[in-house]
Motif scaffolding. Sequence first.
Motif, mmCIF file in Angstrom:
data_model
loop_
_atom_site.group_PDB
_atom_site.id
_atom_site.type_symbol
_atom_site.label_atom_id
_atom_site.label_comp_id
_atom_site.label_asym_id
_atom_site.label_seq_id
_atom_site.Cartn_x
_atom_site.Cartn_y
_atom_site.Cartn_z
ATOM 1 N N UNK A 1 27.364 74.727 29.756
ATOM 2 C CA UNK A 1 27.158 75.112 28.371
ATOM 3 C C UNK A 1 28.182 75.875 27.900
ATOM 4 N N UNK A 2 28.711 76.919 28.577
ATOM 5 C CA UNK A 2 29.749 77.725 28.349
ATOM 6 C C UNK A 2 31.145 77.053 28.176
ATOM 7 N N UNK A 3 31.334 76.180 29.159
ATOM 8 C CA UNK A 3 32.627 75.324 29.078
ATOM 9 C C UNK A 3 32.566 74.412 27.909
ATOM 10 N N UNK A 4 31.436 73.896 27.351
ATOM 11 C CA UNK A 4 31.421 73.128 25.996
ATOM 12 C C UNK A 4 31.736 74.114 24.986
ATOM 13 N N UNK A 5 31.206 75.409 24.861
ATOM 14 C CA UNK A 5 31.349 76.290 23.867
ATOM 15 C C UNK A 5 32.775 76.594 23.505
ATOM 16 N N UNK A 6 33.504 76.837 24.769
ATOM 17 C CA UNK A 6 34.824 77.145 24.882
ATOM 18 C C UNK A 6 35.932 76.081 24.373
ATOM 19 N N UNK A 7 35.464 74.773 24.665
ATOM 20 C CA UNK A 7 36.155 73.791 24.359
ATOM 21 C C UNK A 7 36.150 73.681 22.850
ATOM 22 N N UNK A 8 35.043 73.766 22.347
ATOM 23 C CA UNK A 8 34.740 73.512 20.738
ATOM 24 C C UNK A 8 35.681 74.598 20.159
ATOM 25 N N UNK A 9 35.409 75.772 20.569
ATOM 26 C CA UNK A 9 36.224 76.891 19.950
ATOM 27 C C UNK A 9 37.773 76.686 19.895
ATOM 28 N N UNK A 10 38.221 76.256 21.196
ATOM 29 C CA UNK A 10 39.704 75.939 21.238
ATOM 30 C C UNK A 10 40.050 74.689 20.492
#
Length: 191
Positions: free
Chosen positions: A180-189
């Motif tokens: 989930x954290x990886x998905x959130x980080x990807x969406x932000x970048x």
Amino acid sequence: MEQLINYLLQFGHFNQQQIELIRSKFTSKTIKKDEYYHEAGKVVREVIFLTEGIMRVCYYSNKGDEVTKYFFEENCFIADMNSLDLGIPAVEYIQAVTDCTYLVISKSGLEELSMTIIGWDQIVAKITFKGMADKVNRISPMMVDDAKERYLKFLDSFPVLANRVPLSYLASYLGITQSSLSRIRRKITEK
């Protein structure tokens, strides 16, 4: 040692003799990345002042999952005060996230400073209050924000820390899975 003295001077004043006494009670130590400084079930008998690196406080849930409760960066005192003051076993672990250097003082050293330096207890009380307030300020947003908001607030409050700790620890601290954290980080970048 100067980091410690400068930190203490934010909370009170000392003469040169008192500063030398404080220095004599602390010892410098190091710990390697991933080593545990303290383990649950053991009684805390000292307080540390982190001068270099990052440590975390963690515990194991009743399901056996490792949960990161706090991160500590340089210029922080770290101790389980209940365990230290009451002589009871600690319920949490303290682990080095990076290689760390710290200063350590024994409980008896603290007691000697308390008996020798007028105003020492008030300075300790101010530092303890600041530490408690910092913990509340870190935990309160975690109770109401969604995962993305928690991560963004973490980045805002601790911009350097986010790049210094493993994703698994950060996800645990935020109360989400690593994926989930990886998905959130990807969406932000991507924005």
